[in-house]
Design an enzyme around this catalytic site. Structure first.
Site, short mmCIF file in Angstrom:
data_model
loop_
_atom_site.label_atom_id
_atom_site.label_comp_id
_atom_site.label_asym_id
_atom_site.label_seq_id
_atom_site.Cartn_x
_atom_site.Cartn_y
_atom_site.Cartn_z
N ASP A 32 -2.49 41.73 -15.83
CA ASP A 32 -0.90 42.07 -14.70
C ASP A 32 -0.75 41.87 -13.56
O ASP A 32 -1.33 41.43 -12.69
CB ASP A 32 -1.16 43.91 -14.45
CG ASP A 32 0.19 44.99 -14.09
OD1 ASP A 32 0.92 44.16 -14.24
OD2 ASP A 32 -0.36 46.14 -13.47
N ASN A 34 2.71 40.07 -12.90
CA ASN A 34 3.58 38.61 -12.61
C ASN A 34 4.60 38.54 -11.58
O ASN A 34 5.29 38.27 -10.95
CB ASN A 34 4.10 38.49 -13.89
CG ASN A 34 2.69 37.83 -14.99
OD1 ASN A 34 2.07 37.12 -14.38
ND2 ASN A 34 2.47 37.62 -15.56
N ARG A 36 5.23 41.69 -8.73
CA ARG A 36 5.56 41.55 -8.12
C ARG A 36 4.68 40.38 -7.26
O ARG A 36 5.21 40.07 -6.25
CB ARG A 36 3.63 42.45 -7.77
CG ARG A 36 4.09 44.00 -7.74
CD ARG A 36 2.85 44.50 -8.37
NE ARG A 36 2.21 45.04 -9.56
CZ ARG A 36 0.76 45.01 -9.73
NH1 ARG A 36 0.82 45.94 -8.76
NH2 ARG A 36 1.08 45.16 -11.55
N TRP A 37 4.60 39.35 -8.24
CA TRP A 37 3.66 37.98 -7.85
C TRP A 37 4.87 37.52 -7.88
O TRP A 37 5.58 36.57 -5.96
CB TRP A 37 2.94 36.98 -8.24
CG TRP A 37 2.28 35.55 -7.81
CD1 TRP A 37 1.25 35.55 -7.55
CD2 TRP A 37 3.13 34.75 -8.02
NE1 TRP A 37 1.42 33.87 -7.65
CE2 TRP A 37 2.91 33.56 -7.48
CE3 TRP A 37 4.26 33.84 -8.63
CZ2 TRP A 37 2.89 32.26 -7.36
CZ3 TRP A 37 4.97 32.84 -8.49
CH2 TRP A 37 4.54 31.78 -8.25
N ARG A 45 11.59 37.43 -11.60
CA ARG A 45 10.45 37.81 -12.57
C ARG A 45 9.55 36.78 -13.28
O ARG A 45 9.23 36.77 -13.75
CB ARG A 45 10.99 39.14 -13.18
CG ARG A 45 10.84 40.39 -12.09
CD ARG A 45 11.55 41.51 -13.07
NE ARG A 45 9.96 41.79 -13.69
CZ ARG A 45 9.13 42.82 -13.54
NH1 ARG A 45 8.64 43.01 -12.08
NH2 ARG A 45 8.00 43.09 -14.82
N HIS A 49 6.72 35.36 -14.69
CA HIS A 49 5.52 34.89 -15.90
C HIS A 49 5.41 33.39 -16.28
O HIS A 49 3.94 33.58 -16.96
CB HIS A 49 6.72 36.06 -16.84
CG HIS A 49 6.77 36.96 -16.73
ND1 HIS A 49 6.35 37.88 -16.72
CD2 HIS A 49 8.12 37.32 -16.89
CE1 HIS A 49 6.49 39.18 -16.67
NE2 HIS A 49 7.72 39.07 -16.62
N SER A 77 3.47 44.45 -24.50
CA SER A 77 2.99 45.69 -25.36
C SER A 77 4.03 46.28 -26.15
O SER A 77 5.25 45.87 -25.98
CB SER A 77 2.20 46.47 -24.33
OG SER A 77 3.24 46.87 -23.47
N THR A 78 3.42 47.22 -27.00
CA THR A 78 4.70 47.72 -28.09
C THR A 78 5.19 48.52 -26.80
O THR A 78 6.63 48.40 -26.85
CB THR A 78 4.20 48.73 -28.34
OG1 THR A 78 3.65 49.83 -27.95
CG2 THR A 78 3.57 48.15 -29.57
N GLU A 79 5.02 48.47 -25.61
CA GLU A 79 6.22 49.66 -24.69
C GLU A 79 6.92 48.15 -23.78
O GLU A 79 7.93 48.86 -23.41
CB GLU A 79 5.10 49.80 -23.57
CG GLU A 79 4.38 51.30 -24.39
CD GLU A 79 2.64 51.11 -25.17
OE1 GLU A 79 2.71 50.14 -24.36
OE2 GLU A 79 3.37 52.03 -25.92
N LEU A 143 -13.46 29.01 -28.43
CA LEU A 143 -12.98 29.84 -28.49
C LEU A 143 -12.00 30.43 -29.33
O LEU A 143 -11.24 29.46 -29.50
CB LEU A 143 -12.93 29.86 -26.84
CG LEU A 143 -11.91 30.80 -25.80
CD1 LEU A 143 -13.15 31.66 -25.90
CD2 LEU A 143 -11.30 30.21 -24.79
N LEU A 207 -5.47 51.51 -18.73
CA LEU A 207 -5.61 50.72 -19.86
C LEU A 207 -4.17 50.53 -20.89
O LEU A 207 -4.44 49.70 -21.38
CB LEU A 207 -6.86 52.01 -21.08
CG LEU A 207 -8.38 52.20 -21.23
CD1 LEU A 207 -8.87 52.45 -21.77
CD2 LEU A 207 -8.66 50.48 -20.28
#
Ligand code: FPP
Length: 255
Positions: A32, A34, A36-37, A45, A49, A77-79, A143, A207
């Protein structure tokens, strides 16, 4: 490039206070901050990213070098579909670019690429690149880089309920035999251990619909750093914090 060799040769890497025999097997990250950075720097924005992808590249490398088994990252996310169309486009392009540019090196370093979420709803270009990367790396043994894309914990649980209900209807599953393993096996993360450590950057204590079932006993570390600023040192600090926790899984210690 072989990551591990270069890493071991770099004397500046400090693993002080990290117990290598007690590493988290599975680390999950909500990347979380990106936006704001970028805002802090007067940048669009999309640049945030882009910087976020760079941070991800480094963290994948560190996890691989440490010998962590699974890294799950929340990329979309789905949102997130509700963001402006341009931003959604940027995120999908970055995913495609990342896979195109990094596949060779990831494969060379024995990384297994996997994805969780509603992959079939992604733009076809991204899907193609993803499928190719998954197929190409499926026999690797290092990994597991598990990318959550169009992922939502609730929708994953809904899918699992539907799957199990169908099995009950078709008499392949008895209601009284439904247990935790059966539900875990109906989720996208089937076969993976639950995360031991979940990291969220940018100070948010939520979450956000991430791995709702799988995070039941996970240790959570929230850092104030914005995702593009999260580097190797930050990860090692989060692991140190994790190793200082007393994991009881709901029980008590008797010693
Ligand atoms: C949250 O920052 C971040 C995201 C919604 C996307 C995360 C994506 C990446 C790190 C890059 C793309 C991924 C891959 C796998 C190439 P935010 O935009 O919500 O930040 P903000 O809360 O500061 O606005």
């Amino acid at each position: 490039m072989m990551w591990l060799k270069a890493w071991k040769q770099n004397k500046e890497n400090s693993l002080d206070q990290i117990a290598l025999e007690r590493l988290p097997r599975h680390v999950a990250i909500i990347m979380d901050g990106n936006g704001r950075w970028a805002k802090k720097r007067g940048l669009p924005r999309s640049m945030g990213h882009r910087a976020g992808v760079e941070a991800l590249r480094k963290i994948v490398k560190t996890c691989s070098n440490l010998g962590i088994k699974v890294l799950t990252v929340y990329a979309f996310s789905t949102e997130n579909w509700s963001r402006p169309k341009d931003e959604v486009g940027v995120l999908m392009t970055l995913l495609t670019e990342y896979l195109r540019k990094e596949l060779q090196e990831l494969h060379h370093n024995n990384v297994v690429i996997r994805a969780i979420g509603g992959i079939s709803a992604l733009p076809s270009e991204a899907q193609k690149e993803l499928e190719n990367s998954i197929k190409r790396t499926q026999n690797n043994t290092g990994l597991i880089l598990n990318i959550a894309l169009n992922y939502g914990g609730r929708s994953e649980i809904i899918d699992a309920v539907k799957k199990i209900s169908n099995e009950v209807l078709n008499q392949k599953q008895k209601i009284e035999d439904i247990n935790e393993k059966c539900i875990s096996d109906a989720l996208f993360t089937k076969g993976l251990p639950d995360p031991d450590l979940m990291i969220r950057t940018s100070g948010e204590m939520r979450l956000s619909n991430f791995l709702l079932w799988q995070l039941a006993y996970t240790e959570i570390v929230v850092t104030e750093e914005l995702w593009p600023d999260f580097g190797e040192k930050s990860l090692l600090n989060a692991i140190k914090a994790y190793q200082q926790r007393d994991r009881r899984f709901g029980g008590i210690h008797t010693d």
